[in-house]
Design a protein around this motif. Sequence first.
Motif, PDB file in Angstrom:
ATOM      1  N   GLY A  66       0.802  -1.215   0.000  1.00 42.75           N
ATOM      2  CA  GLY A  66       0.000   0.000   0.000  1.00 42.75           C
ATOM      3  C   GLY A  66       0.829   1.255   0.000  1.00 42.75           C
ATOM      4  N   ARG A  67       2.101   1.128   0.357  1.00 38.56           N
ATOM      5  CA  ARG A  67       2.978   2.298   0.356  1.00 38.56           C
ATOM      6  C   ARG A  67       4.233   2.033  -0.476  1.00 38.56           C
ATOM      7  N   TYR A  78       2.593  -8.937  -6.558  1.00 37.31           N
ATOM      8  CA  TYR A  78       3.094  -7.780  -5.812  1.00 37.31           C
ATOM      9  C   TYR A  78       4.183  -7.097  -6.641  1.00 37.31           C
ATOM     10  N   ARG A  79       4.227  -5.789  -6.558  1.00 37.92           N
ATOM     11  CA  ARG A  79       5.201  -5.017  -7.339  1.00 37.92           C
ATOM     12  C   ARG A  79       5.676  -3.823  -6.517  1.00 37.92           C
ATOM     13  N   LEU A  80       6.821  -3.296  -6.916  1.00 37.63           N
ATOM     14  CA  LEU A  80       7.329  -2.098  -6.258  1.00 37.63           C
ATOM     15  C   LEU A  80       6.535  -0.876  -6.694  1.00 37.63           C
ATOM     16  N   THR A  81       6.226   0.005  -5.763  1.00 39.60           N
ATOM     17  CA  THR A  81       5.676   1.315  -6.089  1.00 39.60           C
ATOM     18  C   THR A  81       6.837   2.293  -6.262  1.00 39.60           C
ATOM     19  N   PHE A  82       6.514   3.527  -6.624  1.00 39.19           N
ATOM     20  CA  PHE A  82       7.556   4.547  -6.774  1.00 39.19           C
ATOM     21  C   PHE A  82       8.348   4.734  -5.479  1.00 39.19           C
ATOM     22  N   PRO A  83       7.688   4.857  -4.302  1.00 37.58           N
ATOM     23  CA  PRO A  83       8.476   4.939  -3.063  1.00 37.58           C
ATOM     24  C   PRO A  83       9.331   3.704  -2.825  1.00 37.58           C
ATOM     25  N   GLY A  84       8.818   2.531  -3.225  1.00 45.58           N
ATOM     26  CA  GLY A  84       9.614   1.317  -3.072  1.00 45.58           C
ATOM     27  C   GLY A  84      10.876   1.350  -3.901  1.00 45.58           C
ATOM     28  N   HIS A  85      10.765   1.869  -5.123  1.00 44.92           N
ATOM     29  CA  HIS A  85      11.953   2.014  -5.964  1.00 44.92           C
ATOM     30  C   HIS A  85      12.966   2.958  -5.316  1.00 44.92           C
ATOM     31  N   TRP A  86      12.472   4.009  -4.690  1.00 43.86           N
ATOM     32  CA  TRP A  86      13.372   4.947  -4.028  1.00 43.86           C
ATOM     33  C   TRP A  86      14.173   4.252  -2.930  1.00 43.86           C
ATOM     34  N   VAL A  87      13.519   3.400  -2.160  1.00 44.77           N
ATOM     35  CA  VAL A  87      14.215   2.687  -1.086  1.00 44.77           C
ATOM     36  C   VAL A  87      15.273   1.758  -1.671  1.00 44.77           C
ATOM     37  N   VAL A  88      14.914   1.015  -2.716  1.00 44.41           N
ATOM     38  CA  VAL A  88      15.865   0.113  -3.353  1.00 44.41           C
ATOM     39  C   VAL A  88      17.051   0.892  -3.915  1.00 44.41           C
ATOM     40  N   ASP A  89      16.773   2.025  -4.546  1.00 39.48           N
ATOM     41  CA  ASP A  89      17.857   2.838  -5.094  1.00 39.48           C
ATOM     42  C   ASP A  89      18.791   3.325  -3.993  1.00 39.48           C
ATOM     43  N   ALA A  90      18.209   3.714  -2.854  1.00 40.41           N
ATOM     44  CA  ALA A  90      19.033   4.183  -1.738  1.00 40.41           C
ATOM     45  C   ALA A  90      19.956   3.082  -1.245  1.00 40.41           C
ATOM     46  N   ILE A  91      19.489   1.840  -1.315  1.00 41.04           N
ATOM     47  CA  ILE A  91      20.319   0.714  -0.900  1.00 41.04           C
ATOM     48  C   ILE A  91      21.394   0.425  -1.941  1.00 41.04           C
ATOM     49  N   GLN A  92      21.003   0.402  -3.211  1.00 42.92           N
ATOM     50  CA  GLN A  92      21.912  -0.057  -4.250  1.00 42.92           C
ATOM     51  C   GLN A  92      22.940   0.970  -4.667  1.00 42.92           C
ATOM     52  N   HIS A  93      22.709   2.277  -4.390  1.00 42.54           N
ATOM     53  CA  HIS A  93      23.761   3.209  -4.787  1.00 42.54           C
ATOM     54  C   HIS A  93      24.958   3.175  -3.837  1.00 42.54           C
TER      55      HIS A  93
END
Length: 293
Positions: A66-67, A78-93
């Motif tokens: 939902g978030r 289930y899929r990543l939302t835009f905020p989810g992508h942001w979290v993944v990007d913060a981890i992977q950079h």
Amino acid sequence: MTDDVEDSESLTPEEGFALFGHDLRVSILLELADAEGRSLQFTELRQRCGERDSGKFNYHLSKLTGRFVGHDDETDEYRLTFPGHWVVDAIQHGVIHERATVEDISLSGDCPHCDGPIRFDYDPQVAGQVRCRDCDRLLVGFPFNPGGLADRTGREVARAFDTRTRLTWRQAQRGACPVCSGRVDAAFDDGDAPTFSTTHDLPVLVTLDCQQCSFLANVPPGSLLLDHPDIVGFLHEHGTDVRGRPLWELPFVVDPDAVAVESTDPWRVAVTVTADETERVAVLDGSVSVVVE
């Protein structure tokens, strides 16, 4: 804070970060990011995360859904939302967890101060830096994510550093924060810039300050000319492609002699661009707008 925050509620920053205090939740996001189509059904997602307890997995997945994770009722995926992508990007950079370094890469070009050879170093504590080997003058310094070191040679890292730095500057100079998309204000700063500035010894820097997040950059006045049509055209006529030259090979960006503060009340800063013994002068006014004379 508890995990029982409704999906429709806003979170404080502390509440948002607390949602990722369990490694299974981070694993869910990373597995979705790595999946084909960026989506997975419940059972496959649970298996890829290595969690046997279906109830436990469902509990942690529900705290993200939902978030940070969306659910498609038709496909039951289930899929990543835009905020989810942001979290993944913060981890992977890599900024949060990596400590990789690159040391002493020889670069083309000479120091504008002493004509010495220049080098590129990288450390996540101090970011990327292009310096003179002889006088140690800082020509260009700016943050660069450790993830940018992956699968690149030293020279490729330096090129990527140049590309990212100039694109980040350009976006911020146009008023949109490259981190949060908030409004960025530009102003001259001739003495209050942080110790780690973009370059050494320029008589004045332009401060780009996001009004929403912590983004702040102190950039050379000449950097505002990198995509100005008159300056780009002038240099092209004299055989210089601004797009093909790294920042440290552009004197109007890094050479203190190319920048002159003509007045401070109101601000008037002149930047001289030279090619084949021909000069063009660009003036930045109090609003940090460029006028080519």
